[in-house]
Design an enzyme around this catalytic site. Structure first.
Site, mmCIF file in Angstrom:
data_model
loop_
_atom_site.group_PDB
_atom_site.id
_atom_site.type_symbol
_atom_site.label_atom_id
_atom_site.label_comp_id
_atom_site.label_asym_id
_atom_site.label_seq_id
_atom_site.Cartn_x
_atom_site.Cartn_y
_atom_site.Cartn_z
ATOM 1 N N CYS A 1 -24.343 37.381 -7.662
ATOM 2 C CA CYS A 1 -23.377 38.425 -8.203
ATOM 3 C C CYS A 1 -23.481 37.863 -9.410
ATOM 4 O O CYS A 1 -23.241 39.307 -10.571
ATOM 5 C CB CYS A 1 -22.253 38.438 -7.659
ATOM 6 N N CYS B 1 -10.322 44.750 -2.851
ATOM 7 C CA CYS B 1 -11.545 44.530 -2.712
ATOM 8 C C CYS B 1 -12.078 44.979 -3.540
ATOM 9 O O CYS B 1 -11.583 47.262 -3.744
ATOM 10 C CB CYS B 1 -12.138 44.473 -1.152
ATOM 11 N N HIS C 1 -19.471 47.310 -7.314
ATOM 12 C CA HIS C 1 -20.050 45.984 -8.173
ATOM 13 C C HIS C 1 -21.394 46.381 -7.336
ATOM 14 O O HIS C 1 -21.679 45.524 -6.412
ATOM 15 C CB HIS C 1 -19.272 45.344 -7.453
#
Lengths: 137, 384
Positions: free
Chosen positions: B83, B206, B332
């Protein structure tokens, strides 16, 4: 069969620590200890990053540990869906050895608390697979 | 150390399912960054391409991207730290320029996560942790961060309501970010609905998967002054690592890699946390932003909840954090995330952040974490 017997699904077929599974068969959870410098490892390692030696003894994780943290997973990754919900946690045993794993499914939610005393229990799963879990001491 | 600047930034809209292939997705960010920098492909000396390879059907994507973006025959290669890949790409590009090897280097981040199912994606993401000793129990990212949430709750008395306040802030700014995937207004009640993913984390704790791309163009001091009216300078780069295995962690109330990376970045920049005017932190989960407040020194350990309760991380507060909606609202797309965070800070420092603008921002910070605190990248940027 070697290390691929470990856990519900194993993602590792071959490792020099596969004797770990033999100890599970004998109802023991074991880590490794470096014969040269004495460093202790869980999960087990076959190489010592402290002194670079590769000759290891095995030690048993016994007695009571303390649950440090936990979570109840309501969703699971592919291949584990039938198990949900299940609780994952980390417990600390003597010599600062920490153990990651699932908690005993029969424990009621309100019995699971950080700080609770736990012991390791070895599990026989379907198809001769082996694992371990943490349950109340 | 020679000075290195960011002279161009670009980002695609982050969306649930991009209607095109990875090369086309990447081109969206590239086009915007090239227009922004006002340069031509032949002026780019080298490119660094970043993604998390487990989602890519394409092997060795750097080669593909160099061709499609028109960057042949210049050097290109791939950098990965899950990430935080594009922050690691920034670090690599900085070194290429500071060493004198190249003058202008592009960092391209992309991820098209919609090609595989959510359960498959969770399983692959879970394999960003220890596959030999942990994945056999059925692990996934929300559960790992949930272990840290419980750790923070136990140590400091943090509550689910505190985490909900972070999502509330995120939704406020997601609404005004045209490139965010999640642009709905959320109430505290809605956020607190007991739809647990991994206790104590609920669905709105989340971030969502998304498809997206980001692009940064970096240049040496001489080139930057020649090519760019408002260069934004890289002042400090900190990176640190921590054990991948949870059994190797000393603490579940913060991320050691972030604490160390922050210290290194502050030392290199010669600043303290109090000097930061605006920050982008890696809020893949609400607890991740809470830990970032403390790991970055915006709050003392255990005081993170106070910072959000008093709204100090809103745009008007003393340290605005994720006023573009963060990962929670933007989405994301793994390899693109760091570049998107850096883009936001560059726009802030130039005064080009539109409705998200923090007045007179001079020093900005990006905190970008790979895996569950395996890789920590903290980068400091400045107008001078």
């Amino acid at each position: 069969m070697g290390f691929e017997q470990f856990g519900i699904i194993s993602f590792t077929g071959v490792t020099k620590t596969e004797q770990f599974v033999e100890f599970l068969k004998n109802n023991e959870l074991r880590g490794t200890a470096c014969k040269s410098c004495g460093a202790k490892f869980f999960p087990p390692r076959s190489d010592c990053d402290k002194c670079l030696a590769n000759d290891m003894d095995w030690f048993s994780i016994t007695g009571e540990g303390t649950l440090i943290t936990y979570t109840k997973a309501m969703y699971a990754p592919a291949g584990f869906e039938k198990d949900v919900p299940y609780v994952l946690g980390v417990a600390e045993f003597s010599d600062g050895i920490k153990v990651f794993g699932r908690l005993d499914k029969s424990l009621p939610d309100d019995a699971i608390k950080a700080g609770m005393k736990v012991i390791v229990r070895i599990l026989g799963l379907e198809d001769d697979r082996l694992s371990y879990e943490l349950t109340a001491a | 150390m020679p000075k290195v600047a960011v002279i161009g930034v670009g980002q695609s809209a982050f969306v649930r399912a991009y209607p095109g292939s990875i090369r086309e997705l990447a081109f969206e960010a590239y086009r915007e960054a090239m227009h922004d920098a006002g340069i031509k492909a032949e002026q780019i000396d080298a490119s660094v391409v970043c993604s998390a390879p487990e989602y890519d059907k394409q092997r060795t994507p750097a080669g593909l991207m160099a061709e499609y973006l028109g960057l042949n025959p210049q050097p290109t290669f791939y950098v990965e730290s899950v990430c935080s890949s594009s922050s690691s790409g920034l670090r690599t590009a900085y070194a290429l320029i500071a060493s004198g090897l190249h003058d202008v280097v592009m960092v391209l981040g992309f991820q098209k996560m919609s090609e595989i199912s959510s359960a498959e994606s969770q399983e692959r993401m879970g394999r960003g942790a220890d596959i030999q000793w942990e994945a056999p129990f059925g692990t996934m990212m929300p559960a790992y961060y949930a272990l840290h949430a419980r750790g923070h709750f136990e140590k400091y008395g943090t509550t689910e309501e505190d985490l909900a306040l972070i999502r509330l802030k995120s939704s406020t700014y997601g609404l005004i970010n045209e490139k965010a995937v999640f642009r709905k207004e959320l109430s505290l009640e809605k956020i607190l609905e007991p739809k647990f993913i991994a206790t104590p984390l609920k669905v709105f704790d989340c971030c969502a998967n998304a498809d997206g791309s980001s692009c940064l163009i970096l240049a040496s001091e001489e080139k930057a002054k020649d090519l760019c009216r408002k260069p934004v300078w890289i002042k400090g780069l900190g990176m640190a690592t921590a054990p991948i295995n949870m059994a190797g962690r000393d603490s579940f109330s913060g991320l050691k890699c972030a604490q160390l990376a922050a210290k290194r970045a502050y030392d290199m920049a010669g600043i303290t946390p109090q000097d930061v005017d605006v920050a982008e932190v890696h809020d893949c989960f609400t607890i991740a932003e809470m830990m970032a407040y403390e790991d970055l020194g915006f709050a003392e350990p255990g005081q993170g909840p106070q910072l959000i309760r008093s709204k100090e991380t809103y745009k008007e507060g003393k340290i605005p954090v994720n006023v573009d909606g963060g990962l929670l609202s933007k989405g994301h797309p793994i390899g693109a995330t760091g570049g998107s965070q850096i883009r936001t800070i560059v726009l802030q420092l130039r005064g080009d952040a539109g409705p998200m603008q923090v007045p007179e921002a001079k020093i900005g910070l990006v905190h970008n974490i790979g895996g569950v605190g395996i890789y920590g990248n903290v980068s400091v940027f400045g107008t001078e």
